[in-house]
Design a protein around this motif. Structure first.
Motif, PDB file in Angstrom:
ATOM      1  N   ALA A 272       0.810  -1.216   0.000  1.00  0.00           N
ATOM      2  CA  ALA A 272       0.000   0.000   0.000  1.00  0.00           C
ATOM      3  C   ALA A 272       0.845   1.270   0.000  1.00  0.00           C
ATOM      4  N   GLY A 273       2.189   1.117   0.045  1.00  0.00           N
ATOM      5  CA  GLY A 273       3.066   2.282  -0.050  1.00  0.00           C
ATOM      6  C   GLY A 273       3.876   2.597   1.177  1.00  0.00           C
ATOM      7  N   SER A 274       3.680   1.832   2.268  1.00  0.00           N
ATOM      8  CA  SER A 274       4.459   2.076   3.481  1.00  0.00           C
ATOM      9  C   SER A 274       5.904   1.612   3.283  1.00  0.00           C
ATOM     10  N   ASN A 275       6.818   2.171   4.068  1.00  0.00           N
ATOM     11  CA  ASN A 275       8.233   1.824   3.933  1.00  0.00           C
ATOM     12  C   ASN A 275       8.842   1.552   5.312  1.00  0.00           C
ATOM     13  N   PRO A 276       8.438   0.442   5.964  1.00  0.00           N
ATOM     14  CA  PRO A 276       8.914   0.161   7.320  1.00  0.00           C
ATOM     15  C   PRO A 276      10.360  -0.322   7.343  1.00  0.00           C
ATOM     16  N   SER A 277      11.005  -0.183   8.477  1.00  0.00           N
ATOM     17  CA  SER A 277      12.357  -0.703   8.660  1.00  0.00           C
ATOM     18  C   SER A 277      12.302  -2.225   8.791  1.00  0.00           C
ATOM     19  N   LEU A 278      13.226  -2.906   8.146  1.00  0.00           N
ATOM     20  CA  LEU A 278      13.229  -4.365   8.147  1.00  0.00           C
ATOM     21  C   LEU A 278      14.290  -4.956   9.072  1.00  0.00           C
TER      22      LEU A 278
END
Length: 415
Positions: A272-278
């Protein structure tokens, strides 16, 4: 719903899928013995291919599309209806092919009845739109629907399955809960009505098929080296050898399955466009799988006989080798789902898994023929490592390519 709560519910679902078989394994191992246990394991192996064909990658592609169309009921309805039509056609076709193969292969006579019983689970899978629940983030409901039938199946298993002659009953109790889950899913849909019925359209059906085929191709290719060893062992070493290998393989699958909910919980948000830290997911996967491997090395000789009985003591050596594979498989899963797929680069996966399958098909038969079940375990580890290397290199190439495009666009922009 927050990502943490979504992850929790996915862990409940996955925990149920793991815990129920783990509770059943000690009883089945002792009641059936290695040979009958191997027969049941072979039918479960065929079922896995049927389920993979029926799912056709929709757990990723349909989940992504539903998460993006969540607020548009008309689009949601079209996605659900047309995806369901494709799954029904695929399930019928796959079962027809397997039935024909069983009729033409006398060497499969001992497992023919069990494989036919497994078709019940395939029907249940068609009625279970896990991708709909994931995309709508209704995993708390799906967790309950999944858990109840599986746990209830343990009661008749403990009461009625006593000897190898009860193998067919054991199969019904192993494959039946999926059918009940499907009925419960249909009941929830009928009551809550998350979408409205629309007439299937050929163009939309074609799109659903083509959208999933790249994921399916990659999944089926990767499953070849994951499940092929069982087929090789069945025809090279017999059902008793397959029983010894499957005993450890089922424990290792439980380890791998415990890492996937963390990735699945984030996947809809990334799409959906989120960019969380992995970094925390990487840390969790590495730590958890490494600890399981160390535990298997230290406790395997005690743990395997404790779970399955003394007749499965040889499985301990398989477990010590095979538990290395979830380390590489977990890291590969993160890169594939949260990077390659999220970046829309799914077409690159086919050559990766095709290479891995070719490698496995060359070395696995040699390893099994030379080292039996230990060789089978080692062959999986080698192939998982190769896949991890290929995926890591692909991620690096995509990043370099995207950065070059970005730099070119920036330099071409007017100042």
């Amino acid at each position: 719903m927050s990502t943490r709560r979504n992850a929790l519910h996915l862990y409940i679902i996955q925990g149920t899928n793991i815990l129920v078989p783990l509770l059943a394994l000690p009883y089945l191992g002792r009641a059936l013995g290695p040979e009958a246990f191997g027969t049941l394991a072979f039918s479960q192996l065929i079922l896995q291919y049927l389920i993979l064909t029926t799912d056709f990658g929709f757990n990723l592609t349909a989940t992504r599309r539903i998460s993006q169309a969540n607020s548009n009921r008309e689009n949601l309805s079209e996605i659900v209806i047309n995806t369901s039509v494709v799954r029904m056609v695929l399930a019928f076709t796959a079962c027809a092919i397997v039935y024909t193969a069983l009729s033409l292969t006398p060497s499969l006579a001992s497992t023919r009845t069990l494989i036919l019983i497994s078709f019940v689970s395939v029907i249940g899978s068609v009625m279970t739109p896990a991708w709909l629940f994931h995309g709508l983030e209704k995993n708390h409901i799906f967790a309950a629907i999944t858990a109840v039938p599986r746990f209830l199946s343990l009661i008749p298993l403990a009461i009625y399955v006593k000897t190898p002659s009860d193998l067919e009953l054991a199969a019904w109790l192993q494959f039946g809960p999926q059918f009940v889950t499907g009925l419960l899913c249909l009941a929830w849909i009928a009551v809550s009505r998350p979408f409205k019925y629309t007439k299937p359209k050929l163009s939309h059906i074609r799109y659903a098929f083509t959208d999933g085929i790249h994921i399916y191709t990659s999944t089926i290719l990767s499953s070849i080296y994951i499940y092929a060893n069982g087929i090789i062992i069945r025809f090279v070493g017999g059902e008793a050898a397959l029983g010894l290998y499957s005993a450890s393989e089922k424990l290792v699958k439980a380890v791998g399955a415990m890492t996937s909910p963390a990735v699945q919980a984030i996947y809809p948000r990334v799409c959906a466009g989120s960019n969380p830290s992995l970094k925390y997911i990487y840390a969790f996967v590495i730590t958890f799988t490494s600890m399981c491997w160390v535990g298997a090395v230290v406790l395997g000789d005690w743990l395997v006989p404790l779970i399955y009985g003394r007749s499965f003591v040889e499985s301990a050596s398989v477990l010590k080798v095979l538990t290395i594979s979830p380390i590489f498989a977990g890291l590969t899963m993160i890169s594939v789902q949260l990077k390659i797929l999220a970046w829309g680069e799914h077409k690159r996966l086919k050559w990766i898994y095709a290479t891995s399958v070719a490698f496995h098909c060359i070395q696995a038969p040699l390893m099994v023929n030379e080292f039996s079940v230990i060789g089978a375990a080692a062959s999986v580890v080698l192939t998982e490592f190769l896949t991890f290397v290929l995926v890591s290199r692909t991620v690096k190439r995509i990043r370099v390519s995207n950065q070059q495009i970005k730099d070119t666009a920036t330099s071409a922009a007017p100042h």
